[in-house]
Write an enzyme that holds these catalytic residues in place. Structure first.
Site, PDB file in Angstrom:
ATOM      1  CD  GLU A  40       5.342  60.323  18.185  1.00 33.83           C
ATOM      2  OE1 GLU A  40       5.520  60.073  19.390  1.00 33.83           O
ATOM      3  OE2 GLU A  40       4.221  60.589  17.710  1.00 33.83           O
ATOM      4  CB  CYS A 190      -9.309  60.888  28.727  1.00 35.60           C
ATOM      5  SG  CYS A 190      -9.437  59.659  30.036  1.00 35.60           S
ATOM      6  CB  CYS A 197     -17.483  60.516  30.274  1.00 33.25           C
ATOM      7  SG  CYS A 197     -16.083  60.361  31.424  1.00 33.25           S
ATOM      8  CB  CYS A 200     -15.373  59.442  25.685  1.00 32.44           C
ATOM      9  SG  CYS A 200     -14.096  58.183  25.490  1.00 32.44           S
ATOM     10  CB  CYS A 206     -14.640  53.907  30.213  1.00 29.73           C
ATOM     11  SG  CYS A 206     -13.493  54.711  31.336  1.00 29.73           S
TER      12      CYS A 206
END
Length: 319
Positions: A40, A190, A197, A200, A206
């Site tokens: 991270e 995205c 899309c 997705c 959305c």
């Protein structure tokens, strides 16, 4: 949007990840709080593909908190060399010192303790808690922000509201798959200009997709400041003279040759930083004694210390 629908979205994201996510990323294998923490920190300012090799190299040298306990700051900088944003390496050093001093050598598993460690903000703490400890904490990195902005068609970023939405979307039954999935959807589907899309899992939930209006929260990048640097390469046999010089305002705690900042010069290379464009010239100073404090390093020693990439590339090439 009702809570039941938000939970349904979270479940869709988790299911999608289990089938289509990037399971081959090294930090998604052999999960430990330490491995998630290092990944991270690396990913805070670095693309995934770039971070992979650095993460693997770091884990080979320091696979856990026990092995990194005795590492010096220079040791960590050496592994970080070329990755950029070197303050992150300093954060890792300072944080591991505190972990061994205050937390008995164990990564803390509560939010406030994680926030007390250098380099760990709310999103990084949430990632460690949710991915490594399976606790339902939200994250809000750039990819998650983008997905949330489009799901709810938010054109402006309101931090408090976005954190609330991120928390409400969590799939608490499979927090690991959800967190990885929401990040992968943001990174792979995205896209800023041409979102995929049709692939997705949450396309029907959305608002941006429904309206055909794909909002983005990306800010216009400011013009980079040009800085001209002349590095004096003092050599003695096969050794080079380097020192630590924080006067530049960047590359703090890294080893560099004596340097002059000039108004303009004929430069050898251009090196890009986040807010600066460095125009760098190298002047060979063979058998001349430098007028500053520092150390002489052999070619092999250069590989074990933290040096900015354009400097190490030049010195190792010459060596």
């Amino acid at each position: 949007m009702e809570n039941s629908l938000k939970n349904h979205i979270g479940n869709k994201v988790s299911n999608w990840y289990r089938c289509h996510g990037r399971h081959n990323l090294p930090w998604r294998k052999n999960i430990t709080p330490y491995r998630i923490w290092i990944s991270e920190i690396m990913l805070q300012q670095t693309q995934v593909n770039t971070a992979i090799d650095y993460f693997n190299k770091f884990m080979k040298q320091y696979p856990d908190l026990t092995s990194i306990k005795s590492a010096k700051e220079d040791d960590i900088y050496a592994l970080w060399s070329g990755l950029g944003y070197y303050r992150r390496a300093s954060h890792i050093f300072r944080a591991k010192e505190l972990i061994h001093k205050d937390f008995n050598g164990q990564m803390p598993d509560d939010f406030d303790s994680l926030l007390s460690l250098p380099g760990i903000g709310r999103s990084t703490a949430g990632a460690i808690l949710s991915i490594a400890f399976k606790k339902p904490y939200p994250i809000l990195d750039a990819n998650v922000k983008k997905v949330i902005a489009r799901i709810f068609h938010k054109k402006k970023f309101n931090e408090k509201e976005f954190w609330h939405l991120s928390e409400n979307l969590l799939d608490k039954k499979d927090i690991f798959s959800y967190q990885q999935g929401i990040m992968d959807i943001g990174a792979q589907l995205c896209m800023p200009k041409k979102p995929q899309c049709d692939l997705c899992p949450i396309q029907n939930n959305c608002i941006a997709n429904e309206l055909g209006s794909y909002v983005t929260l990306q800010k216009k990048k400011p013009k980079k400041k040009e800085i001209f640097l002349q590095f004096n390469l003092f050599s003695k046999g096969e050794k080079y003279f380097l020192s630590k010089n924080d006067a530049l305002g960047f590359w703090k705690n890294l080893w560099i040759p004596p340097v002059n900042i000039v108004e303009k010069c004929n430069f050898d290379i251009v090196h890009q930083l986040s807010h600066r464009s460095l125009k760098i010239a190298f002047n060979e100073k063979v058998n001349i004694r430098p007028c500053t404090k520092g150390k002489w390093f052999s070619k092999e020693e250069l590989k074990t210390i933290g040096i900015p990439k354009p400097i190490s590339d030049r010195l190792l090439l010459n060596g």
